[in-house]
Design a protein around this motif. Structure first.
Motif, PDB file in Angstrom:
ATOM      1  N   ALA A 113       0.677  -1.399  -0.199  1.00  0.00           N
ATOM      2  CA  ALA A 113      -0.319  -0.119  -0.109  1.00  0.00           C
ATOM      3  C   ALA A 113       0.398   0.856  -0.352  1.00  0.00           C
ATOM      4  O   ALA A 113       0.277   2.157   0.101  1.00  0.00           O
ATOM      5  N   GLY A 114       2.132   0.568   0.220  1.00  0.00           N
ATOM      6  CA  GLY A 114       3.218   2.174  -0.252  1.00  0.00           C
ATOM      7  C   GLY A 114       2.772   2.747   1.341  1.00  0.00           C
ATOM      8  O   GLY A 114       2.625   4.252   1.283  1.00  0.00           O
ATOM      9  N   LYS A 115       2.307   2.516   2.473  1.00  0.00           N
ATOM     10  CA  LYS A 115       2.219   2.981   3.479  1.00  0.00           C
ATOM     11  C   LYS A 115       3.773   3.384   4.394  1.00  0.00           C
ATOM     12  O   LYS A 115       3.949   2.290   5.049  1.00  0.00           O
ATOM     13  N   PRO A 116       3.869   4.681   5.044  1.00  0.00           N
ATOM     14  CA  PRO A 116       5.349   4.119   5.960  1.00  0.00           C
ATOM     15  C   PRO A 116       4.514   3.332   7.573  1.00  0.00           C
ATOM     16  O   PRO A 116       4.056   3.781   7.948  1.00  0.00           O
ATOM     17  N   LEU A 117       6.226   2.721   7.313  1.00  0.00           N
ATOM     18  CA  LEU A 117       6.004   1.634   9.018  1.00  0.00           C
ATOM     19  C   LEU A 117       7.165   1.814   9.365  1.00  0.00           C
ATOM     20  O   LEU A 117       8.461   1.466   9.548  1.00  0.00           O
ATOM     21  N   VAL A 118       7.073   1.965  10.691  1.00  0.00           N
ATOM     22  CA  VAL A 118       8.008   1.608  11.894  1.00  0.00           C
ATOM     23  C   VAL A 118       7.670   0.967  12.844  1.00  0.00           C
ATOM     24  O   VAL A 118       6.724  -0.006  13.375  1.00  0.00           O
ATOM     25  N   HIS A 119       8.533  -0.111  12.908  1.00  0.00           N
ATOM     26  CA  HIS A 119       8.715  -1.207  13.836  1.00  0.00           C
ATOM     27  C   HIS A 119       9.620  -0.809  15.339  1.00  0.00           C
ATOM     28  O   HIS A 119      10.485  -0.433  15.840  1.00  0.00           O
ATOM     29  N   GLY A 120       8.600  -1.311  16.444  1.00  0.00           N
ATOM     30  CA  GLY A 120       9.775  -1.460  17.739  1.00  0.00           C
ATOM     31  C   GLY A 120       9.210  -2.672  18.269  1.00  0.00           C
ATOM     32  O   GLY A 120       8.755  -3.442  18.419  1.00  0.00           O
ATOM     33  N   ALA A 121      10.127  -3.455  18.821  1.00  0.00           N
ATOM     34  CA  ALA A 121      10.640  -4.568  19.819  1.00  0.00           C
ATOM     35  C   ALA A 121      11.184  -5.079  20.301  1.00  0.00           C
ATOM     36  O   ALA A 121      12.744  -4.195  20.169  1.00  0.00           O
ATOM     37  N   ILE A 122      11.273  -5.277  21.295  1.00  0.00           N
ATOM     38  CA  ILE A 122      12.373  -5.550  22.871  1.00  0.00           C
ATOM     39  C   ILE A 122      12.662  -6.785  23.032  1.00  0.00           C
ATOM     40  O   ILE A 122      11.975  -8.206  22.535  1.00  0.00           O
TER      41      ILE A 122
END
Lengths: 193, 82
Positions: A113-122
């Motif tokens: 979809a061309g959406k910006p996506l940021v991931h958070g991970a621990i």
């Protein structure tokens, strides 16, 4: 037009970051099928009256009751069938899911979809956190299935630190279009990207 | 030059690697054990670090801004957001 930031997963990291995004000039949207359990009070932003409620709904209510901030909640599991309905209007997607399968699903949708996506991970032991934009992120599997998470409250300061860095990353993207990665450990925060 | 960033036991430290060839993930893990054992990584000196310490770790590789060399991250897995 204000942005529309969709938090996918509002457990420890997602709920902490979302709470710190409450002053942004943006619509906040929460997606999570899970319910608040008493143990979640140890590592997530939920309060005692929220126990038993759906997490997305509970977070929406807490923001409204404590801060007068309006948000939208979808108390459902993200699947291939509902990604477009839930995420289509988003200007930013935030991945704070707790499993690789959901992260991959979100990543595939964002890419298509061309959406910006940021991931958070621990990490499970709460010693390392990552913030990475989708173009540089690969979901990690658990070392062992059903691995214990850092949910016992011992790592709350690390969750708070990582949640704050994620919130700042969201803010920087929302206001300036910046896409910065971060590696968060006890040594400090290492920014890159 | 390559910068190897090692995150272990909550600490994250950069270590410069003087190599000009592509090294495998296995070699990254082996080198990390050796340099930590030898005390060459500031803040991370563990003489009896087990050989298999990084077996389940992840190796990420990125190029620095303006092609300023490669950065290699050796880190624990991070499967959780919630």
């Amino acid at each position: 037009m204000p942005g529309r930031i969709v938090f996918c997963g509002v457990g420890a990291l997602g709920s902490t970051a979302a709470m710190l995004c409450r002053t942004l000039d943006a619509e906040l949207v929460f997606v999570d099928f899970d319910r608040v359990e008493s143990k979640n009070l140890l590592s997530q932003v939920y309060v005692k009256p929220s126990i038993g409620k759906n997490k997305a709904e509970a977070l929406k209510l807490q923001l409204a009751n404590f801060y007068g901030v309006k948000a939208e909640a979808f108390g459902v599991r993200l699947t291939r069938d509902n990604t477009t309905t839930l995420l289509d209007k988003a200007t930013l997607l935030v991945d704070a899911f707790d499993n690789a399968e959901s992260r991959r699903l979100l990543s595939e949708y964002a890419c298509a979809a061309g959406k910006p996506l940021v991931h958070g991970a621990i990490s499970a032991d709460g010693t390392l956190g990552l913030i990475r934009w989708d173009e540089r992120f690969t979901p990690d599997e658990e070392d062992t299935s059903g691995q214990a998470t850092c949910a016992d409250g011992a790592h709350l300061p690390m969750i708070g630190l990582l949640g704050a860095v994620l919130a700042r990353t969201i803010q920087d993207f929302h206001t300036k279009g910046a896409r910065q990665d971060a590696l968060v450990s006890l040594s400090g925060v290492l920014l890159s990207g | 030059m390559v910068v190897l960033n090692i995150t272990y036991n909550g600490l994250s430290v950069d270590y410069p690697l003087e190599i000009d060839y592509q090294i495998s993930d296995h070699d990254v893990k082996r080198i990390a054990v050796e340099v930590i054992r030898s005390g060459h990584v500031k803040g991370l000196q563990i003489a009896n670090l087990p050989t298999n310490t990084f077996d389940h770790y992840v190796v990420d590789r990125f190029h620095g801004p303006q092609n300023k060399g490669e950065r290699i991250y050796l880190r624990p897995r991070v499967p959780f957001g919630a």
